[in-house]
Enzyme design. Sequence first.
Site, short mmCIF file in Angstrom:
data_model
loop_
_atom_site.label_atom_id
_atom_site.label_comp_id
_atom_site.label_asym_id
_atom_site.label_seq_id
_atom_site.Cartn_x
_atom_site.Cartn_y
_atom_site.Cartn_z
N ARG A 25 37.07 4.13 39.31
CA ARG A 25 37.47 4.67 40.61
C ARG A 25 36.91 6.07 40.81
NH1 ARG A 25 43.63 5.05 41.66
NH2 ARG A 25 42.72 6.17 43.40
N ARG A 51 55.66 9.90 44.46
CA ARG A 51 54.65 10.72 45.14
C ARG A 51 54.98 10.71 46.63
NH1 ARG A 51 48.68 9.51 42.85
NH2 ARG A 51 48.24 11.55 43.75
N LYS A 74 34.84 13.63 43.84
CA LYS A 74 35.62 12.53 44.43
C LYS A 74 36.63 13.08 45.43
CE LYS A 74 39.35 10.77 42.20
NZ LYS A 74 40.60 10.67 42.98
N ASN A 75 37.32 14.16 45.04
CA ASN A 75 38.44 14.63 45.86
C ASN A 75 38.01 15.49 47.04
OD1 ASN A 75 40.08 13.13 44.25
ND2 ASN A 75 40.82 14.83 43.02
N ASP A 111 44.68 17.28 36.69
CA ASP A 111 43.75 16.17 36.45
C ASP A 111 42.96 16.34 35.15
OD1 ASP A 111 42.95 15.70 39.97
OD2 ASP A 111 44.66 15.08 38.75
N CYS A 126 47.38 6.64 41.76
CA CYS A 126 47.85 6.59 40.35
C CYS A 126 49.37 6.79 40.30
CB CYS A 126 47.17 7.70 39.55
SG CYS A 126 45.40 7.52 39.46
C1 EPZ Z 1 45.60 15.12 45.01
O1 EPZ Z 1 46.72 14.25 45.01
C2 EPZ Z 1 44.54 14.44 44.16
N1 EPZ Z 1 44.16 13.16 44.74
C3 EPZ Z 1 45.05 14.22 42.73
O2 EPZ Z 1 43.95 13.75 41.96
C4 EPZ Z 1 45.49 15.55 42.14
O3 EPZ Z 1 46.08 15.31 40.89
C5 EPZ Z 1 46.48 16.24 43.06
O4 EPZ Z 1 45.93 16.37 44.40
C6 EPZ Z 1 46.82 17.65 42.58
O5 EPZ Z 1 45.67 18.41 42.46
C7 EPZ Z 1 43.19 13.16 45.68
O6 EPZ Z 1 42.63 14.19 46.01
C8 EPZ Z 1 42.83 11.83 46.27
P1 EPZ Z 1 49.67 16.79 45.88
P2 EPZ Z 1 47.95 14.54 46.06
O7 EPZ Z 1 50.11 16.40 47.24
O8 EPZ Z 1 47.39 15.10 47.31
C9 EPZ Z 1 54.40 16.73 45.47
C10 EPZ Z 1 42.79 12.35 40.50
O9 EPZ Z 1 42.95 12.08 39.31
N2 EPZ Z 1 54.42 16.38 46.90
O10 EPZ Z 1 48.97 18.10 45.68
O11 EPZ Z 1 48.78 13.32 46.13
C11 EPZ Z 1 53.82 15.63 44.61
O12 EPZ Z 1 54.79 14.67 44.28
C12 EPZ Z 1 43.98 12.41 41.42
O13 EPZ Z 1 41.69 12.59 41.05
C13 EPZ Z 1 55.64 16.36 47.57
O14 EPZ Z 1 56.69 16.61 46.98
O15 EPZ Z 1 48.73 15.68 45.26
C14 EPZ Z 1 53.35 16.40 43.40
O16 EPZ Z 1 54.45 16.63 42.54
C15 EPZ Z 1 45.26 12.08 40.69
N3 EPZ Z 1 55.65 16.03 48.88
C16 EPZ Z 1 52.90 17.73 44.00
O17 EPZ Z 1 53.50 17.82 45.29
C17 EPZ Z 1 54.51 15.72 49.57
O18 EPZ Z 1 54.59 15.44 50.79
C18 EPZ Z 1 51.38 17.85 44.19
O19 EPZ Z 1 50.95 16.71 44.90
C19 EPZ Z 1 53.27 15.75 48.88
C20 EPZ Z 1 53.25 16.09 47.53
#
Ligand code: EPZ
Length: 429
Positions: A398, A122, A22-23, A306, A117
Amino acid sequence: MDKIVIHGGVPLRGNVEISGSKNAALPIIIASILTEDVCVIENLPCINDVSLALDILKHMGASVRMLGKNTVEIDTKNVRAGSSPYDLVRRMRGSSYLLGAEIGRFGHAHVGWPGGCDFGVRPIDQHIKGFEAIGAKINIESGYIEATTPNGINGSQVYFDVVSVGATINLILASVMANGNTVIDNAAKEPHIVDLANFLNTCGANITGVGTDVIKIKGVKKLHGCTYAIIPDMIEAGTYMIAAAATKGNVRITNVIPKHLDSITAKLEEMGVEIEEHDDSVIVRRKGELNRVNVKTLPYPGFPTDMHPQMTSLLCLAHGVSYVTEGVFENRFKYVDELRRMGASIKVDGKTAIIEGGHPLSGAPVIAVDLRAGAAMIIAGLVATGKTEISEISSIERGYDDIVGKLHSLGANIKKIQEPDTIYLPKAN
Ligand code: EPZ
């Protein structure tokens, strides 16, 4: 309302094939905006987030043609920037990639604030940091994020304050056709980011270093179309590994890349689960008791966030007290209350769940509070005595391709039922 109904206690046995990631599918589908040529994407999972991403592209003027159950042909020649529907965009986090794709192709973007989610805040500050570094001016107004590049898109060096999958993906999308070179430092290393870079390089991009924390993107003039197959979904694979371990099963999980599962395999072996690795499959067996362990979720190659809820369900069965610390998101513990309904003994202290294993789980009516929480409820239902009814299953659909059918083929007593929505009206006094 649709529900998943499970009668627990059946050890899973047999073979299950993993679907496309998916990702990886979401950024690659959206990255097709970057070329005016046709792209054919294979090994797509049949999940609602993929259908949603394709619907958004269609609304933007793309022609989208399914060539088979898991293969799509996308032509974005006529796509218009800023035309993604707000109400569809807000349904998933992956929509944020529209920003990078629109900037990369058109030099400007106008996209609704993404959804996804609920794990607490976020933010997208790192996405914005990346875009501004290559010359974008960002304005957030009326629920939309707007980007313009008055002086063009110019390669730059960016150091991300936080390891972010989404920000890394978005900066790659925005800079593949920049003037000059972009270097991303402290980049995320997930396999799905490597898959996106491989897709883009197949389209003529020049990206190196993906899978390490320093990614180099040499801007090219144009991208051409290509045919590309998505990698297998490591989180789907990990979910079936845990389901097999939880039910004392014996399951061969096919169409996997074992390397992507290293942290999950290591933790399960620490718990006493037997894992046999082959080129593109793993066999998971569990005969004896489970050892208690400690888990801390981290960006790849650490233990995936995840897989956090699914691991907690498994640790409810281990003897002793285990700890799961969430090292990525602010709050991913909403699922704990649902497990408590089934008899789990779990305390949450800050970012750590303290799981006192060995309490038998009993089936109950529960809710899938988010995608991976839903998977955790299914795993708990597979081992609980009696009937578990899971509602709000759209969260699960999803991101899991035919999870009911796949578990049923492994012998689980599981089905999906449709029930009329019950509307509770105040009693006339
Ligand atoms: C991606 O989310 C995935 N979603 C998530 O999978 C996954 O849990 C996550 O990466 C971590 O591996 C998709 O790929 C669609 P991040 P993303 O930006 O990109 C902070 C699932 O179940 N952060 O790596 O939103 C954030 O708050 C889903 O398949 C900032 O502070 O995750 C978090 O604490 C759920 N500022 C950390 O970084 C930013 O600008 C990691 O978030 C961006 C993120």
